[in-house]
Design a protein around this motif. Structure first.
Motif, short mmCIF file in Angstrom:
data_model
loop_
_atom_site.label_atom_id
_atom_site.label_comp_id
_atom_site.label_asym_id
_atom_site.label_seq_id
_atom_site.Cartn_x
_atom_site.Cartn_y
_atom_site.Cartn_z
N GLY B 74 44.91 -14.37 30.83
CA GLY B 74 45.56 -14.82 29.44
C GLY B 74 44.94 -13.93 28.36
N SER B 75 43.84 -13.14 28.66
CA SER B 75 43.22 -12.53 27.45
C SER B 75 44.14 -11.30 27.23
CB SER B 75 41.68 -11.98 27.73
OG SER B 75 41.12 -12.91 28.06
N SER B 100 42.62 -11.08 21.77
CA SER B 100 42.29 -12.43 21.85
C SER B 100 41.73 -12.82 23.14
CB SER B 100 43.71 -13.15 21.62
OG SER B 100 44.60 -12.90 22.67
N ARG B 102 40.78 -15.60 26.49
CA ARG B 102 40.55 -16.96 26.78
C ARG B 102 39.30 -17.39 27.41
NH1 ARG B 102 45.47 -20.40 26.54
NH2 ARG B 102 47.03 -18.82 25.95
N SER B 103 38.70 -18.37 27.02
CA SER B 103 37.31 -18.75 27.35
C SER B 103 37.40 -20.20 27.99
CB SER B 103 36.24 -18.03 26.66
OG SER B 103 36.32 -18.66 25.56
N GLU B 107 40.65 -23.69 27.86
CA GLU B 107 41.18 -22.50 27.56
C GLU B 107 41.42 -22.31 26.19
OE1 GLU B 107 44.71 -22.22 29.99
OE2 GLU B 107 43.74 -22.61 32.10
N SER B 108 40.33 -22.28 25.56
CA SER B 108 40.60 -22.14 24.03
C SER B 108 40.74 -20.38 23.88
CB SER B 108 39.33 -22.53 23.29
OG SER B 108 38.06 -21.48 23.84
N GLU B 109 41.20 -20.12 22.91
CA GLU B 109 41.53 -18.54 22.45
C GLU B 109 40.63 -18.04 21.41
OE1 GLU B 109 45.60 -17.03 22.50
OE2 GLU B 109 45.05 -16.37 20.67
N ARG B 111 39.67 -15.05 18.87
CA ARG B 111 40.12 -13.65 18.50
C ARG B 111 38.79 -12.90 18.19
NH1 ARG B 111 45.66 -12.65 17.71
NH2 ARG B 111 46.76 -14.82 18.00
#
Lengths: 145, 145
Positions: B74-75, B100, B102-103, B107-109, B111
């Motif tokens: 998702g990154s 961006s 994902r971590s 699953e916060s994003e 930038r």
């Protein structure tokens, strides 16, 4: 008669020694907060890429960066690993470092280890000057308290 | 009769285009979490230097690193600047990126913008493979909450 392979190896060895000396001089200048000494190692159009800071391009910006950095003396850097590869007019040095960095108004000391390359370019006068320097820490980000 | 300077310029232009294509393929593979695609771009003895992580050396360690990274897809990464310089068997690409990432388990994003070089080395079969990749963020460290 020396063959060209021998000559290439000998030249590379001389160049490798020159680059190791240049890096040693750079380190001495940084540890002494010697602005003129640091600037003497950089090419005019070099790119310095510090962590948590935008790219710093060209002699004027590089001078401003180190001038600010040296306002708080007492940091100390050493290189714990170096591997140099020369190709044509470019030399590439892979480094690992250990540092103790003074930061903050309370003059706290932060220890850090990390890695990064130097890229040197041969100048018209045959000297080698830094074209690029980037590094990052091996350890999780520390946040000022 | 083409002189050697013309020939050098033409060869450099072809090599520059090859390296730009290799970087584009690498980016596609990373954004697709395509492990085999990423590994195909790396030389056997490459050095990957991620921020806040020790150096990652050689194919086995690089495979393990990306394998873990791709467990959380998702990154998305893009390159916003590229400048390529070829010298002998080494090519050096200076890059700026936007990402961006994902971590975390929620699953916060996050930038991020930053910079770094690719160093490529020409292989015996004339292809160019990554020998080194390092980057760091332009922005202050973000800490997981």
């Amino acid at each position: 008669v020396r063959n060209s392979q021998d000559r290439l190896a000998a030249e590379t060895s001389i160049e490798t020694a020159e680059i190791a000396r240049t890096t040693a001089s750079l380190l001495d200048a940084i540890n002494a907060s010697d602005l003129a000494g640091v600037l003497a190692m950089w090419s005019d159009d070099g790119a310095l890429m510090p962590p948590q800071h935008p790219s710093v391009h060209g002699r004027t910006e590089i001078e401003r960066f180190f001038s600010r950095l040296f306002q708080q003396p007492g940091s100390h850097f050493s290189f714990t690993f170096s591997q140099i590869h020369v190709s044509g007019d470019v030399a590439f040095e892979r480094l690992e470092y250990a540092a103790s960095v003074r930061s903050g108004q309370e003059e706290s000391e932060v220890r850090d280890i990390g890695k990064g390359p130097h890229v040197y370019r041969r100048q018209p006068n045959e000297s080698w000057k830094l074209a690029m320097d980037i590094w990052n820490s091996d350890t999780p980000a520390t946040v000022a308290e």
